[in-house]
Motif scaffolding. Structure first.
Motif, mmCIF file in Angstrom:
data_model
loop_
_atom_site.group_PDB
_atom_site.id
_atom_site.type_symbol
_atom_site.label_atom_id
_atom_site.label_comp_id
_atom_site.label_asym_id
_atom_site.label_seq_id
_atom_site.Cartn_x
_atom_site.Cartn_y
_atom_site.Cartn_z
ATOM 1 N N PHE A 115 -1.205 -9.330 5.275
ATOM 2 C CA PHE A 115 0.107 -9.767 5.736
ATOM 3 C C PHE A 115 0.893 -10.329 4.552
ATOM 4 O O PHE A 115 0.312 -10.944 3.658
ATOM 5 N N LEU A 116 2.203 -10.137 4.570
ATOM 6 C CA LEU A 116 3.070 -10.694 3.539
ATOM 7 C C LEU A 116 3.729 -11.950 4.091
ATOM 8 O O LEU A 116 4.273 -11.939 5.197
ATOM 9 N N VAL A 122 6.167 -9.723 12.508
ATOM 10 C CA VAL A 122 5.181 -8.667 12.762
ATOM 11 C C VAL A 122 4.744 -8.725 14.231
ATOM 12 O O VAL A 122 4.308 -9.778 14.713
ATOM 13 N N ALA A 142 -1.795 1.794 8.623
ATOM 14 C CA ALA A 142 -0.526 1.097 8.437
ATOM 15 C C ALA A 142 0.392 1.400 9.619
ATOM 16 O O ALA A 142 0.310 2.476 10.214
ATOM 17 N N ARG A 149 7.096 3.500 6.837
ATOM 18 C CA ARG A 149 5.839 2.745 6.819
ATOM 19 C C ARG A 149 6.115 1.276 6.559
ATOM 20 O O ARG A 149 6.944 0.923 5.727
ATOM 21 N N GLY A 150 5.406 0.418 7.306
ATOM 22 C CA GLY A 150 5.632 -1.003 7.174
ATOM 23 C C GLY A 150 4.366 -1.785 6.884
ATOM 24 O O GLY A 150 3.389 -1.259 6.354
ATOM 25 N N ASN A 151 4.389 -3.039 7.249
ATOM 26 C CA ASN A 151 3.269 -3.961 7.047
ATOM 27 C C ASN A 151 3.007 -4.726 8.335
ATOM 28 O O ASN A 151 3.908 -4.861 9.162
ATOM 29 N N PRO A 152 1.795 -5.229 8.516
ATOM 30 C CA PRO A 152 0.693 -5.306 7.560
ATOM 31 C C PRO A 152 -0.088 -3.995 7.489
ATOM 32 O O PRO A 152 -0.026 -3.170 8.399
ATOM 33 N N VAL A 153 -0.807 -3.843 6.404
ATOM 34 C CA VAL A 153 -1.748 -2.735 6.301
ATOM 35 C C VAL A 153 -3.146 -3.287 6.559
ATOM 36 O O VAL A 153 -3.399 -4.484 6.385
ATOM 37 N N ARG A 173 0.268 -0.376 -2.881
ATOM 38 C CA ARG A 173 1.087 0.817 -2.618
ATOM 39 C C ARG A 173 0.474 2.084 -3.204
ATOM 40 O O ARG A 173 0.359 3.110 -2.528
ATOM 41 N N VAL A 193 7.734 -4.732 11.711
ATOM 42 C CA VAL A 193 6.837 -4.283 10.637
ATOM 43 C C VAL A 193 7.613 -3.936 9.371
ATOM 44 O O VAL A 193 7.016 -3.675 8.323
ATOM 45 N N ASP A 196 11.660 -8.142 6.333
ATOM 46 C CA ASP A 196 11.200 -9.180 5.407
ATOM 47 C C ASP A 196 12.396 -9.999 4.947
ATOM 48 O O ASP A 196 13.547 -9.638 5.160
#
Length: 205
Positions: A115-116, A122, A142, A149-153, A173, A193, A196
């Motif tokens: 997670f960022l 999210v 992901a 494509r997003g996050n979290p991975v 990445r 996702v 940010d």
């Protein structure tokens, strides 16, 4: 996948919270957001993940970020799952933070959600699906929203050796790109996702 305390056996959750937030003007993760601070959103998602522990990687503002993480974990009654780890070389970029996290994980970790800290929206609903993709044999998974494509991975253990060699600010990445169609993509329920916070104006988006 076998389950144990905290969710599927062997999965861990990592929150990267070591950056300086230079574009934001500093102090980004501790900026007021909703009913708490920005970091709380990422922490809420991480604690909701089907994972045993939540590892928060600190760097800049380490003491304050660590205190905020502990306060959040205490508020939700999850203090026993919180682990703090400091990336002494955090100024190098996200690669250093991810290296630090992977090196700290337990020997039996089967995978790690990443997670960022500046992604506060999210959707928790996507997390079990990522875990299911890993359990089905994907090396990583992901979320995607409308083709992006997003996050979290979620990174499987098979990728850990590569993650330990990361440098610079690209995070995982390149590792994910190298997987091609072996990267499992899971449809997300909303654009959280992708959302940010880079600049102060983003807080009100």
């Amino acid at each position: 996948m076998a389950t144990g305390a905290g969710g599927p056996q062997g999965l861990e959750a990592v929150v990267l919270a070591a950056g300086t937030g230079s574009r934001f003007g500093g102090g980004k993760l501790l900026a007021p957001f909703r009913d708490g601070v920005l970091l709380d959103g990422a922490l809420a998602a991480a604690f909701a993940a089907p994972a045993r522990n939540v590892w928060v990687v600190t760097g800049a503002d380490a003491a304050a970020v660590g205190s905020a993480a502990r306060a959040f974990a205490d508020r939700i009654g999850q203090a026993e799952r919180l682990r703090l780890v400091h990336a002494s070389d955090h100024a190098e970029g996200m690669g250093a933070s991810l290296r630090t996290a992977v090196a700290a994980l337990p020997q039996d970790a089967a995978g790690a959600f990443v997670f960022l800290g500046d992604m506060p929206r999210v959707p928790a609903a996507v997390l079990p699906a990522l875990a299911q993709a890993l359990a089905a044999g994907a090396p990583a998974a992901a979320p995607i929203w409308r083709g992006r494509r997003g996050n979290p991975v979620l990174l499987g253990r098979v990728l850990f050796p590569q993650l330990l060699t990361l440098t610079g600010d690209q995070g995982a990445r390149a590792v994910l790109q190298a997987l091609g169609d072996r990267l499992a993509l899971v449809e997300a329920p909303d654009d959280g996702v992708l959302f940010d916070v880079d600049e102060r104006g983003d807080l009100s988006r």
